[in-house]
Scaffold this motif. Structure first.
Motif, PDB file in Angstrom:
ATOM      1  N   GLY A 246     -14.317  -1.692  10.569  1.00  0.00           N
ATOM      2  CA  GLY A 246     -13.229  -0.825  10.139  1.00  0.00           C
ATOM      3  C   GLY A 246     -12.343  -0.645  11.364  1.00  0.00           C
ATOM      4  O   GLY A 246     -11.148  -0.931  11.344  1.00  0.00           O
ATOM      5  N   ARG A 300     -13.534  -7.887   0.449  1.00  0.00           N
ATOM      6  CA  ARG A 300     -12.677  -7.080  -0.424  1.00  0.00           C
ATOM      7  C   ARG A 300     -13.023  -7.247  -1.887  1.00  0.00           C
ATOM      8  O   ARG A 300     -12.688  -6.402  -2.710  1.00  0.00           O
ATOM      9  CB  ARG A 300     -11.209  -7.482  -0.220  1.00  0.00           C
ATOM     10  CG  ARG A 300     -10.662  -6.991   1.087  1.00  0.00           C
ATOM     11  CD  ARG A 300      -9.253  -7.459   1.314  1.00  0.00           C
ATOM     12  NE  ARG A 300      -8.331  -6.944   0.313  1.00  0.00           N
ATOM     13  CZ  ARG A 300      -7.013  -7.039   0.406  1.00  0.00           C
ATOM     14  NH1 ARG A 300      -6.473  -7.646   1.447  1.00  0.00           N
ATOM     15  NH2 ARG A 300      -6.253  -6.564  -0.537  1.00  0.00           N
ATOM     16  N   VAL A 335     -11.816   3.891  -0.913  1.00  0.00           N
ATOM     17  CA  VAL A 335     -10.876   2.760  -0.890  1.00  0.00           C
ATOM     18  C   VAL A 335     -10.295   2.526  -2.280  1.00  0.00           C
ATOM     19  O   VAL A 335     -11.032   2.556  -3.274  1.00  0.00           O
ATOM     20  CB  VAL A 335     -11.605   1.440  -0.489  1.00  0.00           C
ATOM     21  CG1 VAL A 335     -10.617   0.353  -0.121  1.00  0.00           C
ATOM     22  CG2 VAL A 335     -12.598   1.658   0.624  1.00  0.00           C
ATOM     23  N   ARG A 361      -8.887  -2.713   1.167  1.00  0.00           N
ATOM     24  CA  ARG A 361      -9.260  -3.174   2.499  1.00  0.00           C
ATOM     25  C   ARG A 361     -10.719  -3.630   2.483  1.00  0.00           C
ATOM     26  O   ARG A 361     -11.462  -3.310   1.549  1.00  0.00           O
ATOM     27  CB  ARG A 361      -9.043  -2.092   3.563  1.00  0.00           C
ATOM     28  CG  ARG A 361      -9.938  -0.896   3.448  1.00  0.00           C
ATOM     29  CD  ARG A 361      -9.648   0.103   4.578  1.00  0.00           C
ATOM     30  NE  ARG A 361     -10.298   1.370   4.350  1.00  0.00           N
ATOM     31  CZ  ARG A 361     -11.565   1.624   4.673  1.00  0.00           C
ATOM     32  NH1 ARG A 361     -12.311   0.703   5.258  1.00  0.00           N
ATOM     33  NH2 ARG A 361     -12.102   2.800   4.422  1.00  0.00           N
ATOM     34  N   GLU A 362     -11.090  -4.362   3.521  1.00  0.00           N
ATOM     35  CA  GLU A 362     -12.446  -4.909   3.590  1.00  0.00           C
ATOM     36  C   GLU A 362     -13.469  -3.834   3.941  1.00  0.00           C
ATOM     37  O   GLU A 362     -13.222  -3.023   4.832  1.00  0.00           O
ATOM     38  CB  GLU A 362     -12.511  -5.983   4.684  1.00  0.00           C
ATOM     39  CG  GLU A 362     -11.748  -7.238   4.359  1.00  0.00           C
ATOM     40  CD  GLU A 362     -11.990  -8.306   5.416  1.00  0.00           C
ATOM     41  OE1 GLU A 362     -12.199  -7.937   6.597  1.00  0.00           O
ATOM     42  OE2 GLU A 362     -11.976  -9.499   5.046  1.00  0.00           O
TER      43      GLU A 362
END
Ligand SMILES: Nc1nc2c(ncn2[C@@H]2O[C@H](COP(=O)(O)OP(=O)(O)OP(=O)(O)O)[C@@H](O)[C@H]2O)c(=O)[nH]1
Ligand SMILES: [Mg+2]
Length: 389
Positions: A246, A300, A335, A361-362
């Motif tokens: 992150g 993702r 997320v 986002r991943e």
């Protein structure tokens, strides 16, 4: 003066109080610490120390103040008191609190209320397998009415697969126990015995690579940035290298504490604070993951099995369709994600469906990982990752 180190002498479990607003969760939490402090196995934490925002107490390398710790004869517990507040329910649904068991607090005066039922449902969905019931305010309740409330609670638990007949239900008074009334301090002992015996020791994945979802970030002047959370798996020692996913940094753990006490090694299930070398305060956020270097690859896209809550369970009253864009609560992360329902294209409240999700986002994902879906501050679905990519 050097701090006393944490010495692991008993198995550690994470539990928490849940239940409807004002049914007495915080009072009961304070009463538990008081009764155990008098037994000599803990520190009394008064009501107003438990019931305040984590930020206000963010002092030193220490744990989120919503947690208290105590020991019974056989176990060490971290106890999280969950206010009816949405943020804490969120912690619960994402499994961030990693509860091994829960104390469901029900007021004997009021019986089952909406959040009583919501918390039982959520507990089931996030894999809390053992619940012990505290029928609180028993000092003020009429005995016959309390019997009815007990029946009602057992039915509710059975309806959610908790085997209501065998769940321990203990009549307590947090308030009177805090005042030292012997009848009610004995009831707290009975409640703790029920927790000790009814909630089994969970399996801990101590040999897996280290992983900790970040719950909170603090700064200690002159020492650096501290992250707190519960270790999901593996072990960690001072001097170990870690990745912060992150923030995309690698660093070294230079300090390790649990409840303000330094420890040589933390392991799966422990609630800890990690001091990280050279990581700027604003580089790390709640939702990031601290992991053994190279052990996880964020992504993702994933497929999942999802239960869409019915309106009676607090969910939506209208169906969702491909293109729906709610928030996904995965571990401690929050997320946005795009839902694709494939050929089916719509899902009605009460349906269990498969979907693919493209996150904004991943994040580290893996099959079996549970998550909650929320929209406008309420939970509308609960799911499990079936495949990644
Ligand atoms: N008579 C009686 N009153 C109690 C008892 N426990 C709590 N109360 C009262 O109930 C009210 C709510 O107690 P809290 O402990 O704040 O309830 P809570 O469940 O933590 O509430 P939230 O965190 O807001 O969801 C307070 O006024 C307490 O004094 C009890 O055992 N007996
Ligand atoms: Mg409270």
């Amino acid at each position: 003066m050097p701090k006393t180190a944490y010495v692991r002498t008993k198995p550690h479990l994470n539990i928490g109080t849940m239940g409807h607003v004002d049914h007495g969760k915080t009072t009961l939490t304070a009463a538990i610490t008081k009764v155990l402090a008098e037994r000599g196995s803990g520190t009394f934490v008064p009501f107003d120390r438990i019931d305040r925002a984590p930020e206000e107490a963010a002092r030193g390398i220490t744990i989120n103040i919503a947690h208290v710790e105590y020991e019974t004869d056989t176990r060490h517990y971290a106890h999280v008191d969950m206010p009816g507040h949405a943020d804490y329910v969120k912690n619960m649904v994402t499994g961030a609190a990693q509860l091994d068991g829960a104390i469901l607090v029900v007021s004997a005066l009021d019986g089952i209320m909406p959040q009583t039922a919501e918390h039982v449902l959520l507990a089931r969905q996030v894999g809390v397998d053992h619940i012990v019931v505290a029928l609180n305010k028993a000092d003020a309740g009429d005995e016959e009415l309390t019997d009815l409330v007990e029946l009602e609670v057992r039915d509710l638990l059975s309806a959610h697969g908790y085997g209501g007949e065998s769940v321990p239900v203990v009549r307590v008074s947090g308030l009177k126990a805090l005042e030292g009334d012997p009848r009610w301090t004995a009831a707290i002992d009975a409640l703790l015995d029920a927790v000790d015996t009814y909630v089994p020791m969970p399996e801990r994945y101590i040999d897996a690579p280290f992983l900790l979802p970040v719950e909170n970030v603090l700064t200690i002047t002159g020492r650096g940035t501290v992250v707190t959370g519960a270790v999901e798996r593996g072990t960690i020692r001072v001097g170990d290298r870690v990745d912060v996913l992150g923030a995309t940094v690698d660093t070294v753990v230079t300090g390790l504490e649990t409840f303000g006490k330094p420890m040589a090694e933390a392991q799966a299930g422990d609630n800890v604070a990690l001091l990280l070398r050279g990581v700027p305060r604003d580089a790390v956020r709640r939702g990031h993951i601290v992991a053994a270097p190279g052990s996880v690859v964020p992504s993702r896209r994933f497929s999942a099995q999802v239960y869409v809550l019915s309106s009676g369970e607090g969910g939506r009253s209208t169906p969702v369709a491909t293109g729906y864009r709610p928030q996904f609560y995965i571990r401690t992360a929050d997320v946005v994600g795009d839902v694709d329902l494939g050929e089916r294209s719509v899902a009605r409240p009460g349906d269990t469906v498969t979907m693919t999700v493209e996150l904004g986002r991943e994040v580290p994902l893996e099959p079996g990982l549970g998550f909650a879906i929320r929209e406008g501050g309420r939970t509308v679905g609960a799911g499990t990752v079936t495949s990644v990519g």
